[in-house]
Design a protein around this motif. Sequence first.
Motif, mmCIF file in Angstrom:
data_model
loop_
_atom_site.group_PDB
_atom_site.id
_atom_site.type_symbol
_atom_site.label_atom_id
_atom_site.label_comp_id
_atom_site.label_asym_id
_atom_site.label_seq_id
_atom_site.Cartn_x
_atom_site.Cartn_y
_atom_site.Cartn_z
ATOM 1 N N UNK A 195 -8.788 20.784 24.749
ATOM 2 C CA UNK A 195 -8.883 20.883 23.294
ATOM 3 C C UNK A 195 -10.231 20.419 22.742
ATOM 4 N N UNK A 196 -10.999 19.645 23.500
ATOM 5 C CA UNK A 196 -12.299 19.167 23.001
ATOM 6 C C UNK A 196 -13.478 19.933 23.599
ATOM 7 N N UNK A 197 -13.192 20.962 24.371
ATOM 8 C CA UNK A 197 -14.266 21.754 24.968
ATOM 9 C C UNK A 197 -14.575 22.973 24.110
ATOM 10 N N UNK A 198 -15.864 23.238 23.933
ATOM 11 C CA UNK A 198 -16.260 24.419 23.165
ATOM 12 C C UNK A 198 -16.287 25.649 24.085
ATOM 13 N N UNK A 199 -16.738 26.766 23.565
ATOM 14 C CA UNK A 199 -16.749 28.021 24.323
ATOM 15 C C UNK A 199 -17.621 27.949 25.567
ATOM 16 N N UNK A 200 -18.611 27.050 25.569
ATOM 17 C CA UNK A 200 -19.492 26.892 26.734
ATOM 18 C C UNK A 200 -18.979 25.863 27.736
ATOM 19 N N UNK A 201 -17.837 25.243 27.420
ATOM 20 C CA UNK A 201 -17.306 24.211 28.303
ATOM 21 C C UNK A 201 -17.920 22.849 28.074
ATOM 22 N N UNK A 202 -18.625 22.668 26.952
ATOM 23 C CA UNK A 202 -19.226 21.378 26.617
ATOM 24 C C UNK A 202 -18.284 20.589 25.708
ATOM 25 N N UNK A 203 -18.348 19.266 25.822
ATOM 26 C CA UNK A 203 -17.515 18.403 24.986
ATOM 27 C C UNK A 203 -17.983 18.489 23.540
ATOM 28 N N UNK A 204 -17.038 18.730 22.642
ATOM 29 C CA UNK A 204 -17.282 18.763 21.201
ATOM 30 C C UNK A 204 -16.160 17.939 20.563
ATOM 31 N N UNK A 205 -16.438 16.652 20.355
ATOM 32 C CA UNK A 205 -15.393 15.754 19.855
ATOM 33 C C UNK A 205 -14.975 16.050 18.420
ATOM 34 N N UNK A 206 -15.729 16.854 17.707
ATOM 35 C CA UNK A 206 -15.291 17.219 16.354
ATOM 36 C C UNK A 206 -13.993 18.030 16.420
ATOM 37 N N UNK A 207 -13.711 18.628 17.550
ATOM 38 C CA UNK A 207 -12.478 19.411 17.717
ATOM 39 C C UNK A 207 -11.237 18.520 17.736
ATOM 40 N N UNK A 208 -11.411 17.208 18.000
ATOM 41 C CA UNK A 208 -10.266 16.286 18.012
ATOM 42 C C UNK A 208 -10.359 15.285 16.868
ATOM 43 N N UNK A 209 -11.155 15.592 15.874
ATOM 44 C CA UNK A 209 -11.305 14.685 14.742
ATOM 45 C C UNK A 209 -12.464 13.722 14.907
ATOM 46 N N UNK A 210 -13.220 13.857 15.976
ATOM 47 C CA UNK A 210 -14.374 12.988 16.198
ATOM 48 C C UNK A 210 -14.036 11.816 17.090
ATOM 49 N N UNK A 211 -14.866 10.823 17.027
ATOM 50 C CA UNK A 211 -14.698 9.609 17.823
ATOM 51 C C UNK A 211 -14.496 8.451 16.852
ATOM 52 N N UNK A 212 -13.853 7.412 17.308
ATOM 53 C CA UNK A 212 -13.643 6.236 16.460
ATOM 54 C C UNK A 212 -14.991 5.582 16.174
ATOM 55 N N UNK A 213 -15.237 5.272 14.905
ATOM 56 C CA UNK A 213 -16.480 4.648 14.482
ATOM 57 C C UNK A 213 -16.191 3.389 13.705
ATOM 58 N N UNK A 214 -17.134 2.483 13.749
ATOM 59 C CA UNK A 214 -17.103 1.316 12.886
ATOM 60 C C UNK A 214 -18.327 1.382 11.991
ATOM 61 N N UNK A 215 -18.187 0.943 10.768
ATOM 62 C CA UNK A 215 -19.306 0.960 9.831
ATOM 63 C C UNK A 215 -19.738 -0.457 9.557
ATOM 64 N N UNK A 216 -20.999 -0.706 9.633
ATOM 65 C CA UNK A 216 -21.515 -2.034 9.358
ATOM 66 C C UNK A 216 -22.441 -2.474 10.456
ATOM 67 N N UNK A 217 -22.756 -3.741 10.424
ATOM 68 C CA UNK A 217 -23.632 -4.276 11.456
ATOM 69 C C UNK A 217 -22.956 -4.130 12.802
ATOM 70 N N UNK A 218 -23.716 -3.723 13.792
ATOM 71 C CA UNK A 218 -23.182 -3.597 15.137
ATOM 72 C C UNK A 218 -23.260 -4.981 15.770
ATOM 73 N N UNK A 219 -22.254 -5.738 15.518
ATOM 74 C CA UNK A 219 -22.120 -7.044 16.145
ATOM 75 C C UNK A 219 -20.633 -7.334 16.211
ATOM 76 N N UNK A 220 -20.281 -8.244 17.062
ATOM 77 C CA UNK A 220 -18.867 -8.548 17.196
ATOM 78 C C UNK A 220 -18.329 -9.057 15.873
#
Length: 191
Positions: free
Chosen positions: A145-170
Amino acid sequence: MVKRLIEPNTTFYPAAVGLITTGADRPNVMTCNRMASCSAEPPRLSISIRPGRYSHGLIRSTGEFVLNLPTPGQALLADYVGVVSGREEDKFAVSGLRLAPASRLKTPLLAECPVNIECAVEHELDLDSHTLFIGRVLAVHAEESVLDANGDVDLSRSGGIAYGWGKVRERPTYNFQVETLRSQVHSARAR
């Protein structure tokens, strides 16, 4: 446009969140937001982990890790596995996350993540707060479900990847109510 000089930090927007599985005999999973592609030929990934983390020792002892890419709908799981230590709790039993065998490593994959990247550690760099592990990509598992027509990963097909917003620190773990997270994870599993 006027800019103000601020204290040095790791501000980077947005920060992707990955789930790192480690360990062969007693697997663990942790949340990681310090990861990057660092070489194309051959493909390599880097992850940075604090030496005090349980997964740090597992990676050092096995020389391998799996980067599992969660969807935005798995953000609650990412919060939970990032707050609780595998030294003290079986995160798989609580979260319901299922392990699947890797093809090239002893460290297992997370079955629920649409993409899993098997890496063998080639280099380590001890930094002040973290160790940078550079792993050569040995195998990539991707749901159709996440592969495009060329067989490459396209995570937008599954809603994207989990992201955090803000400073990248614990985020300080005291900001999380562990019992509340456990309850939310159990409620999500029941649905």
